[in-house]
Design a protein around this motif. Structure first.
Motif, PDB file in Angstrom:
ATOM      1  N   ARG A   1       0.755  -1.185  -0.047  1.00  0.00           N
ATOM      2  CA  ARG A   1       0.202  -0.248   0.070  1.00  0.00           C
ATOM      3  C   ARG A   1       0.818   1.136   0.109  1.00  0.00           C
ATOM      4  N   LYS A   2       0.679   1.932  -1.059  1.00  0.00           N
ATOM      5  CA  LYS A   2       1.415   3.290  -1.160  1.00  0.00           C
ATOM      6  C   LYS A   2       0.480   4.563  -0.521  1.00  0.00           C
ATOM      7  N   PHE A   3       1.013   5.648   0.039  1.00  0.00           N
ATOM      8  CA  PHE A   3       0.539   6.776  -0.037  1.00  0.00           C
ATOM      9  C   PHE A   3       1.186   7.761  -0.782  1.00  0.00           C
ATOM     10  N   ASP A   4       0.405   8.207  -1.907  1.00  0.00           N
ATOM     11  CA  ASP A   4       1.677   8.771  -3.010  1.00  0.00           C
ATOM     12  C   ASP A   4       2.477   7.981  -2.997  1.00  0.00           C
ATOM     13  N   ASP A   5       4.032   8.644  -2.753  1.00  0.00           N
ATOM     14  CA  ASP A   5       5.170   7.980  -3.108  1.00  0.00           C
ATOM     15  C   ASP A   5       5.464   7.344  -1.924  1.00  0.00           C
ATOM     16  N   PHE A   6       4.786   7.396  -0.718  1.00  0.00           N
ATOM     17  CA  PHE A   6       5.545   6.787   0.356  1.00  0.00           C
ATOM     18  C   PHE A   6       4.802   5.285   0.320  1.00  0.00           C
ATOM     19  N   ILE A   7       5.805   4.563   0.694  1.00  0.00           N
ATOM     20  CA  ILE A   7       5.241   2.999   0.781  1.00  0.00           C
ATOM     21  C   ILE A   7       4.917   2.633   2.385  1.00  0.00           C
ATOM     22  N   ALA A   8       3.747   2.589   2.462  1.00  0.00           N
ATOM     23  CA  ALA A   8       3.202   2.374   4.040  1.00  0.00           C
ATOM     24  C   ALA A   8       3.626   0.749   4.258  1.00  0.00           C
ATOM     25  N   VAL A   9       2.999  -0.118   3.290  1.00  0.00           N
ATOM     26  CA  VAL A   9       3.405  -1.500   3.608  1.00  0.00           C
ATOM     27  C   VAL A   9       3.994  -1.867   2.305  1.00  0.00           C
TER      28      VAL A   9
ATOM     29  N   GLY B   1       5.207  -4.162  16.129  1.00  0.00           N
ATOM     30  CA  GLY B   1       6.065  -2.859  15.502  1.00  0.00           C
ATOM     31  C   GLY B   1       5.731  -1.824  16.066  1.00  0.00           C
ATOM     32  N   PRO B   2       6.815  -1.014  15.903  1.00  0.00           N
ATOM     33  CA  PRO B   2       6.578   0.439  16.296  1.00  0.00           C
ATOM     34  C   PRO B   2       5.742   1.190  15.722  1.00  0.00           C
ATOM     35  N   ASN B   3       5.630   2.672  16.103  1.00  0.00           N
ATOM     36  CA  ASN B   3       4.594   3.262  15.540  1.00  0.00           C
ATOM     37  C   ASN B   3       5.141   3.735  14.156  1.00  0.00           C
ATOM     38  N   GLY B   4       3.918   3.861  13.345  1.00  0.00           N
ATOM     39  CA  GLY B   4       4.331   4.119  11.642  1.00  0.00           C
ATOM     40  C   GLY B   4       4.754   2.932  11.175  1.00  0.00           C
ATOM     41  N   ALA B   5       4.805   1.856  11.853  1.00  0.00           N
ATOM     42  CA  ALA B   5       5.406   0.336  11.014  1.00  0.00           C
ATOM     43  C   ALA B   5       4.393  -0.019   9.960  1.00  0.00           C
ATOM     44  N   GLY B   6       3.208   0.344  10.057  1.00  0.00           N
ATOM     45  CA  GLY B   6       2.281  -0.055   8.795  1.00  0.00           C
ATOM     46  C   GLY B   6       1.294  -1.015   9.336  1.00  0.00           C
ATOM     47  N   LYS B   7       0.993  -1.200  10.790  1.00  0.00           N
ATOM     48  CA  LYS B   7       0.217  -2.212  11.326  1.00  0.00           C
ATOM     49  C   LYS B   7      -1.251  -1.997  11.009  1.00  0.00           C
TER      50      LYS B   7
ATOM     51  N   THR C   1      -2.467   0.295   8.819  1.00  0.00           N
ATOM     52  CA  THR C   1      -2.592   0.245   7.333  1.00  0.00           C
ATOM     53  C   THR C   1      -3.083  -1.285   6.535  1.00  0.00           C
ATOM     54  N   THR C   2      -2.074  -2.283   7.425  1.00  0.00           N
ATOM     55  CA  THR C   2      -2.446  -3.456   7.078  1.00  0.00           C
ATOM     56  C   THR C   2      -3.829  -4.020   7.412  1.00  0.00           C
ATOM     57  N   ILE C   3      -4.277  -3.752   8.687  1.00  0.00           N
ATOM     58  CA  ILE C   3      -5.401  -4.089   9.178  1.00  0.00           C
ATOM     59  C   ILE C   3      -6.755  -3.498   8.286  1.00  0.00           C
ATOM     60  N   LYS C   4      -6.412  -2.327   8.101  1.00  0.00           N
ATOM     61  CA  LYS C   4      -7.637  -1.543   7.199  1.00  0.00           C
ATOM     62  C   LYS C   4      -7.590  -2.218   5.692  1.00  0.00           C
ATOM     63  N   MET C   5      -6.483  -2.812   5.227  1.00  0.00           N
ATOM     64  CA  MET C   5      -6.720  -3.472   4.270  1.00  0.00           C
ATOM     65  C   MET C   5      -7.380  -4.781   4.163  1.00  0.00           C
ATOM     66  N   LEU C   6      -7.037  -5.571   5.287  1.00  0.00           N
ATOM     67  CA  LEU C   6      -7.437  -6.743   5.882  1.00  0.00           C
ATOM     68  C   LEU C   6      -9.007  -6.808   5.622  1.00  0.00           C
ATOM     69  N   THR C   7      -9.684  -5.434   6.214  1.00  0.00           N
ATOM     70  CA  THR C   7     -10.909  -5.470   6.636  1.00  0.00           C
ATOM     71  C   THR C   7     -11.632  -4.505   5.581  1.00  0.00           C
ATOM     72  N   THR C   8     -11.428  -4.334   4.407  1.00  0.00           N
ATOM     73  CA  THR C   8     -12.143  -3.798   3.491  1.00  0.00           C
ATOM     74  C   THR C   8     -12.064  -2.428   3.557  1.00  0.00           C
ATOM     75  N   MET C   9     -11.379  -1.766   4.517  1.00  0.00           N
ATOM     76  CA  MET C   9     -11.507  -0.140   4.739  1.00  0.00           C
ATOM     77  C   MET C   9     -10.532   0.525   3.733  1.00  0.00           C
TER      78      MET C   9
ATOM     79  N   HIS D   1       9.111  -0.450   9.311  1.00  0.00           N
ATOM     80  CA  HIS D   1       8.818   0.173   7.892  1.00  0.00           C
ATOM     81  C   HIS D   1       8.349  -0.445   6.792  1.00  0.00           C
ATOM     82  N   GLY D   2       6.948  -0.960   7.268  1.00  0.00           N
ATOM     83  CA  GLY D   2       6.213  -1.486   6.074  1.00  0.00           C
ATOM     84  C   GLY D   2       6.575  -2.678   5.773  1.00  0.00           C
ATOM     85  N   LYS D   3       7.761  -3.519   6.404  1.00  0.00           N
ATOM     86  CA  LYS D   3       8.310  -4.694   5.929  1.00  0.00           C
ATOM     87  C   LYS D   3       8.217  -5.750   7.248  1.00  0.00           C
TER      88      LYS D   3
END
Ligand code: ATP
Ligand code: MG
Lengths: 266, 248
Positions: free
Chosen positions: A13-21, A38-44, A46-54, A212-214
């Motif tokens: 998942r990207k937000f513009d050029d930034f790769i969050a996941v 994972g720490p803050n901003g790791a992409g946790k 964002t991943t859950i939102k994709m898994l849950t159709t959000m 860092h998204g990985k």
């Protein structure tokens, strides 16, 4: 045959050029308790939102209970319950009304609705507060209510995004007691995110470390410590990410959350 | 159906529980009634235009509906900021049902507000010309409420916070109110103002209610209903499209 409740392949998942996941893959078998650490901003989240159709993935595939959340949205949605990182209750309704609204949205038959609500609200010890407006609840009470609500429609999976953030240790333990009970009684798969290492170590069957998204690595606590030749998850984490978990920023997140809750009371 | 009903019911409950909101939203109409009604009444009568209060009340009802309906967009922003929206978006129900339930709820609240203003207007001397037509004015109010609730919700799908919406209130709602047939008869407006008012949907809403409550109409029922009906349908479609694209 072992059935996978969650299958994720090459998810981005990207937000513009930034790769969050950033190209993550993992599977969660039925009945497992799986932690995303994972720490803050790791992409946790964002991943859950994709898994849950959000949120739509930029690329990659997801299967939730065998359903693709992009194409069989409603089948996927029926399969899971979710407790978001931030509260999602209606403060102006009573606890019972919030539960009732949920049961209507999920089409729980009227004749079993009341009983199921009662059972779950008793489980999280809020039945005596059922007619109180949610805005009069403390943060911990709200979280417990949200957990009860997430379990109401007999989901196969429950997603919990930092469920214990900002809760005191007693409430945390209580919460995990309920969830473990549901995990055992109803064979619910639990997917939760956290930045508390001891929580991941204590609760989860399997842990994926994300930064860092990985996904840096995943496995049981034993596997992770063996892999890194360390004694605790803490040390394993340190040796894998080259840093202690960013506690200072975690504290900021806690504070933000507290402030948010204050605001939501108006 | 049950989804639409429960989300409608939620809006109604929230409205009935916020006394301050009900009372707050009545202050302004009352002020307009007193200030405009008594202020202009004498001049209006002297000009041979009849009873100004009877002319004005439908305009104030329209104003009250406009303000309440558009501000139901604030409910959406609120639900988005404070999380409840996610609860509905994660549920296995169509986005259209969610949008429609919310919008019907908001429109019902705006209609109730309009009915309360109608009730209040009796205090300042308003008298309807026919009880039957006064009753028919309620569904008419609902149509107007639906139009502006759909508009407010559609706008709110594009807003992340309250500040942007405040701007909308000032730069859209105020002109819609003042540059319409709500306060002054369109027949005697200067040409430019009249043209603007002709393109303002509130003029048609007020005109419809005025026909039913005060028996005077500028456009006529058929044109009023045609314009309001077409625009409401369009805004409901647009709003549900925009709503279905919300990501949280
Ligand atoms: N809507 C968005 N637009 C732009 N960037 C975003 C958006 N949502 C998330 N991000 C960025 O993506 C990254 C991952 O965010 P995410 O919320 O998934 O982190 P997280 O692991 O849940 O962190 P936390 O522990 O703070 O909740 C962050 O750098 C965040 O700034
Ligand atoms: Mg998060």
């Amino acid at each position: 045959m072992e059935q996978n409740m969650i299958e994720v392949k090459n998810l981005v998942r990207k937000f513009d050029d930034f790769i969050a996941v950033d190209n993550i893959s993992f599977t969660v078998p039925k009945g497992q308790i799986f932690a995303f650490l994972g720490p803050n901003g790791a992409g946790k989240s964002t991943t859950i939102k994709m898994l849950t159709t959000m949120l739509r993935p930029t690329s990659g595939t997801i299967l939730i209970n065998g359903y693709d959340p992009m194409h069989n949205q409603d089948d996927a949605r029926r399969s899971f319950g979710i407790v978001f990182q931030d509260p999602s209750l209606d403060d102006e309704l009573t606890a019972f009304e919030n539960m009732e609204l949920h049961s209507v949205l999920y089409k729980i038959p009227r004749n079993i609705r009341k009983k199921r609500i009662e059972d779950l609200m008793k489980l999280v010890e809020l039945w005596d507060k059922k007619d109180h407006l949610v805005k009069t609840f403390s943060g911990g009470m709200k979280r417990r209510l949200e957990i009860a609500r997430g379990l109401l429609h007999h989901p196969k999976i429950i997603f919990l995004d930092e469920p214990t953030l900002g809760l005191d240790p007693q409430t945390r333990n209580l919460m995990w007691d309920y969830l473990k009970k549901m995990n055992q009684d109803e064979e619910i798969t639990v997917f939760f995110t956290t930045h508390y290492m001891e929580e991941a170590a204590k609760i989860a069957d399997e842990i994926a470390i994300i930064d860092h998204g990985k996904i840096i690595t995943s496995g049981t606590v034993k596997e992770l410590t063996e892999e890194t030749k360390t004694n605790t998850l803490e040390e394993a984490f340190l040796s894998l990410t080259g840093s202690a978990i960013r506690e200072e920023s975690a504290n900021i997140a806690d504070q933000n959350r507290a402030r948010h809750q204050m605001w939501s009371k108006k | 159906m049950s989804t639409i009903y429960i989300l409608w019911l939620r809006q109604i409950k929230r409205y009935l529980r916020s006394r301050t909101r009900i009372i707050g939203a009545l202050g302004q109409p009352l002020l307009f009634m007193v200030a405009f009604g008594f202020g202009f009444g004498a001049i209006f009568a002297r000009a041979g235009a009849g009873n100004y209060m009877n002319f004005l009340i439908p305009g104030i009802i329209g104003q009250s509906i406009l303000f309440t309906a558009i501000s139901s967009g604030i409910d959406l922003i609120w639900d988005r900021q404070f999380g409840f929206l996610k609860e509905t978006l994660a549920a296995p129900v169509s986005r259209f049902e969610i949008f429609f339930g919310r919008t019907l709820g908001g429109a019902t609240v705006a209609t109730l507000q309009g009915m309360i203003v109608l009730g209040l207007s009796f205090i300042v001397g308003f008298r309807p010309f026919s009880v039957l037509e006064m009753l028919i004015s309620v569904p008419a109010m609902f149509l107007i409420s639906l139009l502006f609730t759909a508009l407010g919700t559609a706008i709110a799908t594009k807003m992340e916070d309250f500040h942007g919406f405040q701007l909308i209130m000032n730069f859209l709602v105020m002109p819609l109110f003042f540059l319409s047939g709500a306060l002054f008869p369109m027949d005697s407006m200067p040409k430019t103002l009249k043209t603007i008012a002709t393109f303002n949907p509130l003029s048609y809403g007020v005109d419809l209610i005025r026909g039913l409550l005060a028996n005077t109409s500028h456009f006529g029922y058929s044109l009023d209903l045609l314009v309001l009906g077409a625009l409401t349908t369009f805004l409901l479609i647009l709003g549900s499209f925009l709503f279905s694209r919300i990501e949280v």
